[in-house]
Design a protein around this motif. Structure first.
Motif, PDB file in Angstrom:
ATOM      1  N   ILE A  37     -18.732  22.972 -59.666  1.00 31.23           N
ATOM      2  CA  ILE A  37     -17.663  23.301 -58.974  1.00 31.23           C
ATOM      3  C   ILE A  37     -17.371  21.717 -58.432  1.00 31.23           C
ATOM      4  N   ILE A  38     -16.418  21.117 -58.155  1.00 34.75           N
ATOM      5  CA  ILE A  38     -15.996  19.934 -57.529  1.00 34.75           C
ATOM      6  C   ILE A  38     -15.431  20.497 -56.559  1.00 34.75           C
ATOM      7  N   LEU A  39     -16.336  19.351 -55.126  1.00 31.60           N
ATOM      8  CA  LEU A  39     -15.725  20.029 -53.401  1.00 31.60           C
ATOM      9  C   LEU A  39     -15.308  18.180 -53.567  1.00 31.60           C
ATOM     10  N   ALA A  40     -14.250  18.192 -53.437  1.00 32.92           N
ATOM     11  CA  ALA A  40     -13.914  16.856 -51.880  1.00 32.92           C
ATOM     12  C   ALA A  40     -14.023  16.659 -50.703  1.00 32.92           C
ATOM     13  N   ASP A  41     -13.557  15.565 -50.469  1.00 41.44           N
ATOM     14  CA  ASP A  41     -14.552  15.378 -48.848  1.00 41.44           C
ATOM     15  C   ASP A  41     -13.604  14.953 -48.073  1.00 41.44           C
ATOM     16  N   ASP A  42     -12.792  15.987 -46.760  1.00 40.95           N
ATOM     17  CA  ASP A  42     -11.347  16.218 -46.356  1.00 40.95           C
ATOM     18  C   ASP A  42     -10.396  15.533 -46.869  1.00 40.95           C
ATOM     19  N   GLN A  43     -10.241  15.988 -47.530  1.00 36.64           N
ATOM     20  CA  GLN A  43      -9.040  16.249 -48.870  1.00 36.64           C
ATOM     21  C   GLN A  43      -8.387  17.707 -47.823  1.00 36.64           C
ATOM     22  N   GLY A  44      -6.790  17.517 -47.742  1.00 35.43           N
ATOM     23  CA  GLY A  44      -6.436  18.238 -47.023  1.00 35.43           C
ATOM     24  C   GLY A  44      -5.958  19.627 -47.617  1.00 35.43           C
ATOM     25  N   TRP A  45      -5.002  20.567 -47.319  1.00 31.03           N
ATOM     26  CA  TRP A  45      -4.527  21.845 -48.855  1.00 31.03           C
ATOM     27  C   TRP A  45      -3.400  21.121 -48.719  1.00 31.03           C
ATOM     28  N   LEU A  56       2.499  12.916 -53.546  1.00 31.34           N
ATOM     29  CA  LEU A  56       1.648  12.016 -54.433  1.00 31.34           C
ATOM     30  C   LEU A  56       1.815  13.039 -55.956  1.00 31.34           C
ATOM     31  N   SER A  57       0.972  12.862 -56.769  1.00 30.94           N
ATOM     32  CA  SER A  57       0.998  13.607 -58.001  1.00 30.94           C
ATOM     33  C   SER A  57      -0.666  13.631 -58.481  1.00 30.94           C
ATOM     34  N   THR A  58      -0.624  15.116 -58.192  1.00 32.45           N
ATOM     35  CA  THR A  58      -2.366  14.839 -59.049  1.00 32.45           C
ATOM     36  C   THR A  58      -2.608  16.407 -59.950  1.00 32.45           C
ATOM     37  N   PRO A  59      -1.887  16.246 -61.069  1.00 32.75           N
ATOM     38  CA  PRO A  59      -1.340  16.572 -62.259  1.00 32.75           C
ATOM     39  C   PRO A  59      -2.372  17.709 -62.867  1.00 32.75           C
ATOM     40  N   ASN A  60      -3.832  16.757 -63.006  1.00 32.74           N
ATOM     41  CA  ASN A  60      -5.156  17.011 -63.266  1.00 32.74           C
ATOM     42  C   ASN A  60      -6.065  18.495 -62.284  1.00 32.74           C
ATOM     43  N   PHE A 220      -5.036   2.221 -58.639  1.00 35.23           N
ATOM     44  CA  PHE A 220      -4.518   3.063 -57.826  1.00 35.23           C
ATOM     45  C   PHE A 220      -3.909   3.303 -56.295  1.00 35.23           C
ATOM     46  N   TRP A 221      -4.102   2.293 -55.965  1.00 36.37           N
ATOM     47  CA  TRP A 221      -3.781   1.654 -54.284  1.00 36.37           C
ATOM     48  C   TRP A 221      -2.557   0.990 -54.299  1.00 36.37           C
ATOM     49  N   GLN A 222      -2.300  -0.062 -55.323  1.00 36.23           N
ATOM     50  CA  GLN A 222      -0.912  -0.433 -55.638  1.00 36.23           C
ATOM     51  C   GLN A 222       0.415   0.449 -55.655  1.00 36.23           C
ATOM     52  N   GLN A 223       0.106   1.175 -55.468  1.00 33.51           N
ATOM     53  CA  GLN A 223       1.413   2.695 -55.622  1.00 33.51           C
ATOM     54  C   GLN A 223       1.741   3.024 -54.638  1.00 33.51           C
ATOM     55  N   PHE A 224       0.648   3.158 -53.924  1.00 35.74           N
ATOM     56  CA  PHE A 224       0.788   3.586 -52.716  1.00 35.74           C
ATOM     57  C   PHE A 224       0.770   2.362 -50.908  1.00 35.74           C
ATOM     58  N   ALA A 225       0.077   0.868 -51.830  1.00 33.33           N
ATOM     59  CA  ALA A 225       0.210   0.415 -50.628  1.00 33.33           C
ATOM     60  C   ALA A 225       1.829  -0.281 -49.662  1.00 33.33           C
ATOM     61  N   ASN A 226       3.178   0.309 -50.382  1.00 32.24           N
ATOM     62  CA  ASN A 226       3.422   0.052 -49.667  1.00 32.24           C
ATOM     63  C   ASN A 226       4.823   1.122 -49.590  1.00 32.24           C
ATOM     64  N   LEU A 227       4.185   2.638 -49.845  1.00 30.11           N
ATOM     65  CA  LEU A 227       5.164   3.917 -49.865  1.00 30.11           C
ATOM     66  C   LEU A 227       5.690   4.370 -49.022  1.00 30.11           C
ATOM     67  N   ARG A 245      -1.167   6.853 -47.190  1.00 29.74           N
ATOM     68  CA  ARG A 245      -1.234   5.925 -47.914  1.00 29.74           C
ATOM     69  C   ARG A 245      -2.675   6.273 -49.026  1.00 29.74           C
ATOM     70  N   ALA A 246      -3.748   5.386 -48.067  1.00 25.26           N
ATOM     71  CA  ALA A 246      -4.708   5.425 -48.762  1.00 25.26           C
ATOM     72  C   ALA A 246      -5.864   6.827 -48.779  1.00 25.26           C
ATOM     73  N   ALA A 247      -5.487   7.371 -48.236  1.00 24.32           N
ATOM     74  CA  ALA A 247      -5.935   9.076 -48.153  1.00 24.32           C
ATOM     75  C   ALA A 247      -5.377   9.352 -49.585  1.00 24.32           C
ATOM     76  N   LEU A 248      -4.015   9.091 -49.699  1.00 26.01           N
ATOM     77  CA  LEU A 248      -3.482   9.865 -51.523  1.00 26.01           C
ATOM     78  C   LEU A 248      -3.347   9.247 -51.746  1.00 26.01           C
ATOM     79  N   ALA A 249      -4.137   7.372 -52.202  1.00 25.00           N
ATOM     80  CA  ALA A 249      -4.279   7.259 -53.298  1.00 25.00           C
ATOM     81  C   ALA A 249      -6.276   7.080 -53.979  1.00 25.00           C
ATOM     82  N   MET A 250      -6.499   8.128 -53.023  1.00 25.15           N
ATOM     83  CA  MET A 250      -8.249   8.366 -53.051  1.00 25.15           C
ATOM     84  C   MET A 250      -7.746   9.659 -53.660  1.00 25.15           C
TER      85      MET A 250
END
Length: 595
Positions: A37-45, A56-60, A220-227, A245-250
């Motif tokens: 069971i994997i539980l994220a913290d403060d990740q929205g729907w 963002l992209s979350t393929p896994n 992970f941050w580089q592609q979001f820093a100026n997105l 941007r930071a949340a999406l990189a995380m």
């Protein structure tokens, strides 16, 4: 005394207990499914590409929906510790005494049985890796709640995610972790899975991101820093773009680590016999794209409590299934016990129900139900079609997913029925919830080390916390002999205890004398050695933090041995002499019961 209890009491480590239980289980019934069971913290729907977010992209993580099922309407609590309590017990969090996210209010009552207890009693190897957030001192500690193995932290958040200080491994404090915390936790998850590949295991992975502070490795941050964000919150003016941007990189870092776990299960040929779940503990921790829903973390509206929920069990759960029926964290314990074919350890009535018929496609005439969401006295109730909010407004979520049109006057019968149910729930759950009279336990013989962090203490005089949020804070501004810190504790067993205070003190202030006392017992020592490390954390923040404390490399000042008697009292740390401008900064008191 059964064999496992004897081994633990005798000081045998978790690894040895696992081997002993493995030997005991040899030749038993056919192997039951593993559970991860994997539980994220403060990740929205909305923080997954499977839900349509092109930022963002979350393929896994998305792959779990393609190879398994997703619940389209899955509900948790508006904040962290209540959701965790409901997952652990299958019961609404007020039943277990959880009413806050810090200073002891996050603790799950000791008379509650957990999902760890259920799977442990059935012979599973049980491990938890990450943010516990339902109590630190044993037996609130994960090792006292059915988990043989624990690596992570018990607080609500941590101050620095890189080489994190003072992580907990089965009650032992570690100097620091290894690299970025989510990556580090995943390494321990994979080790646990490999060590237990020949027997059923239950692996709980409560990651601590994208909770602030907003930290993530460079790659992970580089592609979001100026997105340039293509998808924004329903009220774009409310959105803090750098935070998004930071949340999406995380979230992409989480996805990479989920991929590591999936690949590890495949390599060990365990994937087909493993139930794997991914969900989050509340809505997003900022205003960002979330499917147009109203509310965010802390809110009992849809956006604060509807989260992703994906589950995979190859050969059992149909691939690509989309389940429209409402469900919630309270349902996970009965569902997983049912799917594993094991009894629930708790004798208390559960609020959750088994979702197995929905998952296996055998459900017929599934009845409508009510799921209640509570935080800080505010309660809303959700049915399949409607939500009645805390202000008495009624919304048809099928026709109006953004909660923009109040139907209470147009459909008074529905509003009255849900209002009555909501009032009954409040009357049953909330009276006395915040009248918390639970001390912090100290000195259980089977778990001799007790951490008493500043988070759980009370400052007096000039002493104050290093930040507004108590979690991961320390006491500072200890400038006068009349100042003190106290902890409401209860000593489980009379005995001798080694006492230490984790402190920092600049060279110019060395020389104060301090005393730790409880119910007439006392020990004193001098602050004789400087320890003045710099603050840590800001150098890793992608956006400036608002509530969390920075951290320092606190070192133990060993006060000596004190005999503590069984019973309750105020553990008090005070200064007998102040040598300079201040006594010291204090991260925690550590008490170790001696044999």
């Amino acid at each position: 005394m059964n064999r496992r209890t004897f081994l633990k009491a005798a000081g045998v480590g978790a690894a040895a207990m696992v081997l002993a239980r493995r030997a005991e289980g040899a030749g038993s019934a056919p192997r039951r499914p593993n559970v991860v069971i994997i539980l994220a913290d403060d990740q929205g729907w909305g923080d997954l590409s499977i839900h349509g977010n092109t930022n963002l992209s979350t393929p896994n993580i998305d792959s779990l929906a393609r190879t398994g099922a997703r619940f389209e309407r899955f509900f948790v609590c508006p904040v962290c510790s209540p959701t965790r309590a409901e997952f652990l017990t299958g019961r609404y969090h007020p039943r277990g005494g959880v009413h806050d996210v810090s200073t002891g209010g996050e603790r799950l009552n000791l008379d509650e049985k957990t999902i760890g207890d259920t799977f442990n009693a059935a012979g599973y190897a049980t491990g938890a890796f990450g943010k516990w957030h339902n109590g630190m001192q044993y037996p609130y500690h994960p090792n006292g709640r059915g988990f043989d193995e624990f690596y992570g932290f018990c607080s609500g958040h941590w101050g620095d995610y890189f080489d994190a200080l003072f992580l907990d491994h089965n009650g032992q404090l570690l100097p620091h972790g290894n690299g970025f915390l989510i990556d580090d936790l995943t390494e321990h998850v994979m080790t646990f899975i490999e060590q237990n590949k020949d027997r059923p295991f239950f692996c709980y992975v409560p990651y601590n991101t994208p909770h602030s502070p907003m930290q993530v490795p460079d790659r992970f941050w580089q592609q979001f820093a100026n997105l340039e964000l293509k998808m924004r919150n329903r009220n774009p003016a409310s959105e803090e773009v750098p935070f998004t941007r930071a949340a999406l990189a995380m979230c992409e870092n989480i996805d990479w680590n989920v991929g590591r776990i999936l690949a590890h299960l495949d390599a060990l040929k365990l994937a087909d016999n493993t139930i794997l779940i991914y969900f989050s503990d509340n809505g997003p921790n900022s205003w960002r794209w979330n499917g147009g829903m109203k509310g965010r973390k802390g809110s009992t509206d849809e956006g604060g409590v509807r989260v992703p929920f994906l589950i995979r069990w190859p050969g059992h759960i149909p691939a690509g299934a989309r389940i429209p029926q409402i469900a919630g964290a309270i349902d996970l314990l009965p569902t997983l016990a049912d799917m594993a074919g094991i009894p629930v350890a708790s004798t208390k009535p559960l609020d959750g129900i088994t979702l197995k018929p929905l998952l296996l496609g055998t459900a017929k005439d599934w009845p409508d139900r009510m799921i209640f969401s509570h935080w800080s006295g505010k309660v809303s109730v959700r049915t399949q079609a409607y939500r009645l909010d805390d202000a008495g407004q009624l919304f048809d979520l099928e026709a109006d997913p953004g909660q923009d049109r109040d139907l209470a006057k147009e459909q008074p019968d529905v509003a009255a029925r849900l209002s009555k149910a909501l009032d009954q729930w409040k009357a049953e759950m909330l009276p006395g919830l915040k009248h918390d009279n639970r001390p912090f336990p100290v000195g259980y013989p089977q778990f001799p080390i007790t951490q008493l962090p500043a988070r759980d203490g009370v400052p007096h005089g000039n002493v104050k916390r290093s930040a507004g949020a108590p979690n991961c804070s320390y006491f500072t501004n200890w400038t006068a002999a009349g100042d003190s810190m106290t902890w409401d504790v209860e000593v489980a067993a009379t005995g001798k205890y080694e006492a230490a205070v984790y402190y920092t003190c600049p060279k110019a202030d060395v020389g104060s004398t301090i005393e730790l006392s409880l119910n007439g017992s006392r020990v004193e020592a001098a602050v004789s050695e400087a320890n003045d490390p710099p603050l840590r954390g800001a150098e890793h923040d992608r956006v400036k933090r608002k509530g969390e404390s920075y951290v320092k490399d606190f070192k133990p000042n060993r006060l000596g041995v004190v005999e503590l008697k069984q019973g309750r009292g105020l553990l008090t740390l005070r200064a007998l002499k102040v040598a300079g401008r201040q006594v010291m900064d204090v991260r925690m008191v550590l008490l170790t019961r001696l044999p």
